[in-house]
Design a protein around this motif. Structure first.
Motif, PDB file in Angstrom:
ATOM      1  N   ALA A  93      48.637  24.137  -5.770  1.00 47.21           N
ATOM      2  CA  ALA A  93      48.005  24.047  -7.088  1.00 47.21           C
ATOM      3  C   ALA A  93      48.867  23.263  -8.062  1.00 47.21           C
ATOM      4  O   ALA A  93      48.352  22.615  -8.982  1.00 47.21           O
ATOM      5  CB  ALA A  93      47.728  25.446  -7.626  1.00 47.21           C
ATOM      6  N   SER A  94      50.186  23.290  -7.857  1.00 49.23           N
ATOM      7  CA  SER A  94      51.100  22.577  -8.747  1.00 49.23           C
ATOM      8  C   SER A  94      50.917  21.067  -8.695  1.00 49.23           C
ATOM      9  O   SER A  94      51.362  20.353  -9.598  1.00 49.23           O
ATOM     10  CB  SER A  94      52.553  22.937  -8.404  1.00 49.23           C
ATOM     11  N   GLU A  95      50.265  20.564  -7.630  1.00 52.18           N
ATOM     12  CA  GLU A  95      50.028  19.131  -7.508  1.00 52.18           C
ATOM     13  C   GLU A  95      48.774  18.695  -8.262  1.00 52.18           C
ATOM     14  O   GLU A  95      48.551  17.495  -8.437  1.00 52.18           O
ATOM     15  CB  GLU A  95      49.888  18.740  -6.033  1.00 52.18           C
ATOM     16  N   LEU A  96      47.977  19.645  -8.699  1.00 44.91           N
ATOM     17  CA  LEU A  96      46.699  19.338  -9.336  1.00 44.91           C
ATOM     18  C   LEU A  96      46.813  19.483 -10.851  1.00 44.91           C
ATOM     19  O   LEU A  96      47.822  19.950 -11.378  1.00 44.91           O
ATOM     20  CB  LEU A  96      45.620  20.262  -8.777  1.00 44.91           C
ATOM     21  N   SER A  97      45.763  19.087 -11.539  1.00 46.61           N
ATOM     22  CA  SER A  97      45.779  19.119 -13.003  1.00 46.61           C
ATOM     23  C   SER A  97      45.852  20.544 -13.533  1.00 46.61           C
ATOM     24  O   SER A  97      45.100  21.427 -13.098  1.00 46.61           O
ATOM     25  CB  SER A  97      44.510  18.438 -13.547  1.00 46.61           C
ATOM     26  N   ASP A  98      46.745  20.779 -14.489  1.00 54.03           N
ATOM     27  CA  ASP A  98      46.875  22.094 -15.110  1.00 54.03           C
ATOM     28  C   ASP A  98      45.664  22.439 -15.974  1.00 54.03           C
ATOM     29  O   ASP A  98      45.472  23.603 -16.347  1.00 54.03           O
ATOM     30  CB  ASP A  98      48.129  22.150 -15.985  1.00 54.03           C
ATOM     31  N   ASN A  99      44.857  21.454 -16.293  1.00 54.29           N
ATOM     32  CA  ASN A  99      43.698  21.676 -17.149  1.00 54.29           C
ATOM     33  C   ASN A  99      42.488  22.225 -16.392  1.00 54.29           C
ATOM     34  O   ASN A  99      41.474  22.564 -17.002  1.00 54.29           O
ATOM     35  CB  ASN A  99      43.307  20.375 -17.861  1.00 54.29           C
ATOM     36  N   LEU A 100      42.603  22.269 -15.061  1.00 51.22           N
ATOM     37  CA  LEU A 100      41.505  22.835 -14.277  1.00 51.22           C
ATOM     38  C   LEU A 100      41.507  24.354 -14.426  1.00 51.22           C
ATOM     39  O   LEU A 100      42.563  24.977 -14.505  1.00 51.22           O
ATOM     40  CB  LEU A 100      41.665  22.469 -12.802  1.00 51.22           C
TER      41      LEU A 100
END
Length: 215
Positions: A93-100
């Motif tokens: 999850a750390s590789e994906l956008s924090d805004n999701l």
């Protein structure tokens, strides 16, 4: 000894791997064999952090896949060629956008396919076009044909994350490829040590026999 030395090589050459990268709300990657070749239309699936299968599909002719995700979670990608070769890779999850939004039991993660092989800059361009539209509608300060473009902190964060991913992801891909080459070198080096040890033992035994006969 020669057969023993050569036995692991075919298995390594046909080893199967999956590599994937997260960029904003997009996961893209590919499946490949240890020798560098890629499978044609390999079956793959995507699971969430609980092990639930969210998506199943096939890679393109280049072994590539591209997915759009709507929730923040750890995603496991499993691929197989149908002939006994299988591999998996986890996109954190750390590789994906924090805004999701974070996935939950009430709001499970969803995954949909995107055309593979497209430049991810297209997503950024489309994003910017749609985000600029409200600014023009609101009639922000203009000077001649120029407009003052405003973006929200969320949009700025997404753009920064995309720019960082664009620079870092190729390095990660090179590191994975290097690790595979190192494993191959380790195998060859290990076989060389084994052959050297047995060769030394055989030489010592042969020398002992010659010494005994001489006496």
């Amino acid at each position: 000894m020669l057969l023993l030395a050569l036995a692991p090589l075919p298995a390594w050459a046909h080893s199967f791997h999956v590599f994937a990268l997260g960029d904003g709300d997009v996961i893209e990657g590919y499946a490949y064999f240890g020798g560098g070749a890629r499978p044609h239309e390999a079956a793959f699936s995507v699971e969430d952090s609980t092990g639930k299968t969210l998506f199943t599909g096939k890679t393109n002719d280049e072994g590539e896949f591209r997915l759009k995700i709507d929730y923040l979670d750890d995603y496991t990608i499993r691929a197989n060629t149908g002939d006994g070769h299988a591999a998996s890779y986890v996109v954190k999850a750390s590789e994906l956008s924090d805004n999701l939004p974070k996935a939950s039991a009430k709001s499970p993660a969803t995954v949909s396919a995107l055309p593979a092989g497209e430049d991810s800059d297209n997503d950024s361009t489309a994003f910017m076009s749609s985000s600029n539209q409200p600014a023009a509608t609101q009639g922000t300060a203009t000077s001649g044909d120029t407009q003052r473009i405003t973006i929200t902190p969320k949009q700025l964060s997404d753009l920064v994350s995309h720019a960082v991913a664009k620079q870092v992801n190729p390095l990660r891909e090179q590191i994975v490829a290097y690790e595979n080459k190192v494993r191959f070198s380790d195998i060859i080096g290990g076989l060389g040590i084994i052959i050297g040890i047995f060769g030394t033992i055989a030489w010592w035994q042969a020398r002992s026999r010659v010494s005994t006969k001489s006496e």
